[in-house]
Scaffold this motif. Sequence first.
Motif, PDB file in Angstrom:
ATOM      1  N   TYR A 188       0.899  -1.159   0.123  1.00  0.00           N
ATOM      2  CA  TYR A 188      -0.092  -0.126   0.093  1.00  0.00           C
ATOM      3  C   TYR A 188       1.023   1.307  -0.153  1.00  0.00           C
ATOM      4  O   TYR A 188       1.709   1.500   1.046  1.00  0.00           O
ATOM      5  CB  TYR A 188      -0.907   0.136   1.198  1.00  0.00           C
ATOM      6  CG  TYR A 188      -1.861  -1.130   1.350  1.00  0.00           C
ATOM      7  CD1 TYR A 188      -2.243  -1.985   0.363  1.00  0.00           C
ATOM      8  CD2 TYR A 188      -2.609  -1.123   2.816  1.00  0.00           C
ATOM      9  CE1 TYR A 188      -3.047  -2.916   0.399  1.00  0.00           C
ATOM     10  CE2 TYR A 188      -3.531  -2.198   2.834  1.00  0.00           C
ATOM     11  CZ  TYR A 188      -3.756  -3.087   1.727  1.00  0.00           C
ATOM     12  OH  TYR A 188      -4.688  -3.788   2.177  1.00  0.00           O
ATOM     13  N   LEU A 189       0.757   2.174  -1.032  1.00  0.00           N
ATOM     14  CA  LEU A 189       1.437   3.379  -0.932  1.00  0.00           C
ATOM     15  C   LEU A 189       0.325   4.453  -0.705  1.00  0.00           C
ATOM     16  O   LEU A 189      -0.587   4.473  -1.290  1.00  0.00           O
ATOM     17  CB  LEU A 189       2.054   3.491  -2.418  1.00  0.00           C
ATOM     18  CG  LEU A 189       3.117   2.458  -2.728  1.00  0.00           C
ATOM     19  CD1 LEU A 189       3.271   2.797  -4.300  1.00  0.00           C
ATOM     20  CD2 LEU A 189       4.437   2.688  -2.252  1.00  0.00           C
ATOM     21  N   PHE A 190       0.644   5.053   0.380  1.00  0.00           N
ATOM     22  CA  PHE A 190      -0.120   6.028   0.878  1.00  0.00           C
ATOM     23  C   PHE A 190       0.064   7.557   0.222  1.00  0.00           C
ATOM     24  O   PHE A 190       1.202   8.036   0.589  1.00  0.00           O
ATOM     25  CB  PHE A 190      -0.291   6.259   2.382  1.00  0.00           C
ATOM     26  CG  PHE A 190      -0.445   4.847   2.989  1.00  0.00           C
ATOM     27  CD1 PHE A 190      -1.748   4.461   2.964  1.00  0.00           C
ATOM     28  CD2 PHE A 190       0.583   4.202   3.676  1.00  0.00           C
ATOM     29  CE1 PHE A 190      -2.007   3.092   3.522  1.00  0.00           C
ATOM     30  CE2 PHE A 190       0.262   3.115   4.328  1.00  0.00           C
ATOM     31  CZ  PHE A 190      -1.125   2.358   4.231  1.00  0.00           C
ATOM     32  N   TYR A 195       4.036   3.538   3.568  1.00  0.00           N
ATOM     33  CA  TYR A 195       3.724   2.199   2.814  1.00  0.00           C
ATOM     34  C   TYR A 195       3.466   1.169   4.148  1.00  0.00           C
ATOM     35  O   TYR A 195       4.014   1.391   5.191  1.00  0.00           O
ATOM     36  CB  TYR A 195       5.011   1.999   2.377  1.00  0.00           C
ATOM     37  CG  TYR A 195       6.116   1.080   2.924  1.00  0.00           C
ATOM     38  CD1 TYR A 195       6.208  -0.128   3.036  1.00  0.00           C
ATOM     39  CD2 TYR A 195       6.867   2.218   3.289  1.00  0.00           C
ATOM     40  CE1 TYR A 195       7.164  -0.623   4.008  1.00  0.00           C
ATOM     41  CE2 TYR A 195       8.105   1.752   4.139  1.00  0.00           C
ATOM     42  CZ  TYR A 195       8.227   0.402   4.580  1.00  0.00           C
ATOM     43  OH  TYR A 195       9.062  -0.101   5.160  1.00  0.00           O
ATOM     44  N   LEU A 196       2.758   0.228   3.571  1.00  0.00           N
ATOM     45  CA  LEU A 196       2.553  -1.055   4.346  1.00  0.00           C
ATOM     46  C   LEU A 196       2.627  -2.065   3.284  1.00  0.00           C
ATOM     47  O   LEU A 196       2.470  -2.011   2.154  1.00  0.00           O
ATOM     48  CB  LEU A 196       1.127  -0.936   5.094  1.00  0.00           C
ATOM     49  CG  LEU A 196       0.767  -0.302   6.271  1.00  0.00           C
ATOM     50  CD1 LEU A 196      -0.706  -0.661   6.556  1.00  0.00           C
ATOM     51  CD2 LEU A 196       1.532  -0.389   7.403  1.00  0.00           C
ATOM     52  N   ILE A 197       3.208  -3.163   3.891  1.00  0.00           N
ATOM     53  CA  ILE A 197       3.356  -4.554   3.088  1.00  0.00           C
ATOM     54  C   ILE A 197       2.211  -5.457   3.815  1.00  0.00           C
ATOM     55  O   ILE A 197       2.450  -5.739   5.067  1.00  0.00           O
ATOM     56  CB  ILE A 197       4.665  -5.040   2.941  1.00  0.00           C
ATOM     57  CG1 ILE A 197       5.553  -3.970   2.304  1.00  0.00           C
ATOM     58  CG2 ILE A 197       4.513  -6.507   2.327  1.00  0.00           C
ATOM     59  CD1 ILE A 197       6.948  -4.736   2.310  1.00  0.00           C
ATOM     60  N   VAL A 198       1.327  -5.741   3.013  1.00  0.00           N
ATOM     61  CA  VAL A 198       0.418  -6.793   3.800  1.00  0.00           C
ATOM     62  C   VAL A 198       0.144  -8.204   2.740  1.00  0.00           C
ATOM     63  O   VAL A 198       0.579  -8.207   1.639  1.00  0.00           O
ATOM     64  CB  VAL A 198      -1.244  -6.371   3.724  1.00  0.00           C
ATOM     65  CG1 VAL A 198      -1.242  -4.946   4.729  1.00  0.00           C
ATOM     66  CG2 VAL A 198      -1.696  -5.946   2.250  1.00  0.00           C
ATOM     67  N   SER A 199      -0.408  -9.069   3.645  1.00  0.00           N
ATOM     68  CA  SER A 199      -0.531 -10.598   3.004  1.00  0.00           C
ATOM     69  C   SER A 199      -2.025 -10.591   2.678  1.00  0.00           C
ATOM     70  O   SER A 199      -2.900 -10.561   3.630  1.00  0.00           O
ATOM     71  CB  SER A 199       0.078 -11.589   3.799  1.00  0.00           C
ATOM     72  OG  SER A 199      -0.235 -12.983   3.325  1.00  0.00           O
ATOM     73  N   LYS A 205      -9.650  -0.384   2.518  1.00  0.00           N
ATOM     74  CA  LYS A 205     -10.658   0.144   2.712  1.00  0.00           C
ATOM     75  C   LYS A 205     -10.923   0.846   3.937  1.00  0.00           C
ATOM     76  O   LYS A 205     -11.520   1.989   4.266  1.00  0.00           O
ATOM     77  CB  LYS A 205     -11.974  -0.178   2.087  1.00  0.00           C
ATOM     78  CG  LYS A 205     -11.964  -0.456   0.727  1.00  0.00           C
ATOM     79  CD  LYS A 205     -13.427  -1.197   0.099  1.00  0.00           C
ATOM     80  CE  LYS A 205     -13.323  -1.399  -1.266  1.00  0.00           C
ATOM     81  NZ  LYS A 205     -14.545  -2.114  -1.648  1.00  0.00           N
ATOM     82  N   GLY A 206     -10.219   0.011   5.069  1.00  0.00           N
ATOM     83  CA  GLY A 206     -10.200   0.579   6.227  1.00  0.00           C
ATOM     84  C   GLY A 206      -8.989   1.441   6.745  1.00  0.00           C
ATOM     85  O   GLY A 206      -9.130   1.956   8.049  1.00  0.00           O
ATOM     86  N   CYS A 207      -8.303   1.924   5.651  1.00  0.00           N
ATOM     87  CA  CYS A 207      -7.166   2.844   6.019  1.00  0.00           C
ATOM     88  C   CYS A 207      -7.705   4.187   6.614  1.00  0.00           C
ATOM     89  O   CYS A 207      -8.464   4.540   5.967  1.00  0.00           O
ATOM     90  CB  CYS A 207      -6.433   3.093   4.935  1.00  0.00           C
ATOM     91  SG  CYS A 207      -4.911   3.781   5.250  1.00  0.00           S
ATOM     92  N   PRO A 208      -7.138   4.726   7.856  1.00  0.00           N
ATOM     93  CA  PRO A 208      -7.510   6.214   8.346  1.00  0.00           C
ATOM     94  C   PRO A 208      -6.994   7.223   7.425  1.00  0.00           C
ATOM     95  O   PRO A 208      -7.412   8.436   7.377  1.00  0.00           O
ATOM     96  CB  PRO A 208      -6.498   6.200   9.381  1.00  0.00           C
ATOM     97  CG  PRO A 208      -6.333   4.851   9.662  1.00  0.00           C
ATOM     98  CD  PRO A 208      -6.289   3.828   8.588  1.00  0.00           C
ATOM     99  N   ALA A 267      -6.797  12.031  -0.448  1.00  0.00           N
ATOM    100  CA  ALA A 267      -5.837  11.027  -0.071  1.00  0.00           C
ATOM    101  C   ALA A 267      -6.254   9.753  -0.586  1.00  0.00           C
ATOM    102  O   ALA A 267      -7.476   9.562  -0.734  1.00  0.00           O
ATOM    103  CB  ALA A 267      -5.791  10.985   1.598  1.00  0.00           C
ATOM    104  N   TYR A 268      -5.435   9.097  -1.161  1.00  0.00           N
ATOM    105  CA  TYR A 268      -5.600   7.604  -1.397  1.00  0.00           C
ATOM    106  C   TYR A 268      -4.360   6.626  -0.928  1.00  0.00           C
ATOM    107  O   TYR A 268      -3.531   7.105  -0.924  1.00  0.00           O
ATOM    108  CB  TYR A 268      -6.001   7.696  -2.746  1.00  0.00           C
ATOM    109  CG  TYR A 268      -4.861   8.461  -3.934  1.00  0.00           C
ATOM    110  CD1 TYR A 268      -4.286   7.165  -4.647  1.00  0.00           C
ATOM    111  CD2 TYR A 268      -4.610   9.449  -4.165  1.00  0.00           C
ATOM    112  CE1 TYR A 268      -3.221   7.812  -5.352  1.00  0.00           C
ATOM    113  CE2 TYR A 268      -3.571  10.051  -4.809  1.00  0.00           C
ATOM    114  CZ  TYR A 268      -2.963   9.083  -5.752  1.00  0.00           C
ATOM    115  OH  TYR A 268      -1.809   9.547  -6.515  1.00  0.00           O
ATOM    116  N   VAL A 269      -5.060   5.274  -1.585  1.00  0.00           N
ATOM    117  CA  VAL A 269      -4.108   4.141  -1.311  1.00  0.00           C
ATOM    118  C   VAL A 269      -3.918   3.566  -2.690  1.00  0.00           C
ATOM    119  O   VAL A 269      -4.905   3.273  -3.091  1.00  0.00           O
ATOM    120  CB  VAL A 269      -4.626   3.280  -0.281  1.00  0.00           C
ATOM    121  CG1 VAL A 269      -3.624   2.104  -0.054  1.00  0.00           C
ATOM    122  CG2 VAL A 269      -4.810   3.939   1.103  1.00  0.00           C
TER     123      VAL A 269
END
Length: 117
Positions: A6-8, A78-82, A94-97, A104-106
């Motif tokens: 995820y790139l914020f 950024y976040l790295i998720v599985s 979609k739950g990102c603050p 703002a977008y992801v």
Amino acid sequence: MSNFMYLFRGGDENFKKLSQEEKQAHMEVWGEWMGGLKEKGQLLDGLPLGDEGRVVHNKGQLVTNGPHAEGAEVVGGYLIVSAKDMDEAVELSKGCPIFDYDGAYVEVREIMTMDTH
């Protein structure tokens, strides 16, 4: 399962306008959201990025100050998720603050593997 980044982007200007108490409260919301992902084993890594950077061109022959993106284009973290697939990765995002801030977008991107053989 695959890994996704995820790139914020965006929201920084609105965040900077908040009081210290409002910033702290917002960071707690981020902590809760990320904690939920971690609890499920889906958060692998992630951190905010500094405001300053460098852009390297021409095999290192030219180095300029950066990033050069404007406003909503600047990557703030950024976040790295599985996740099992892109659809699940998008659903988790979609739950990102960050969405508390207009504009703002992801950006969700699958992390690919490189075949080194």
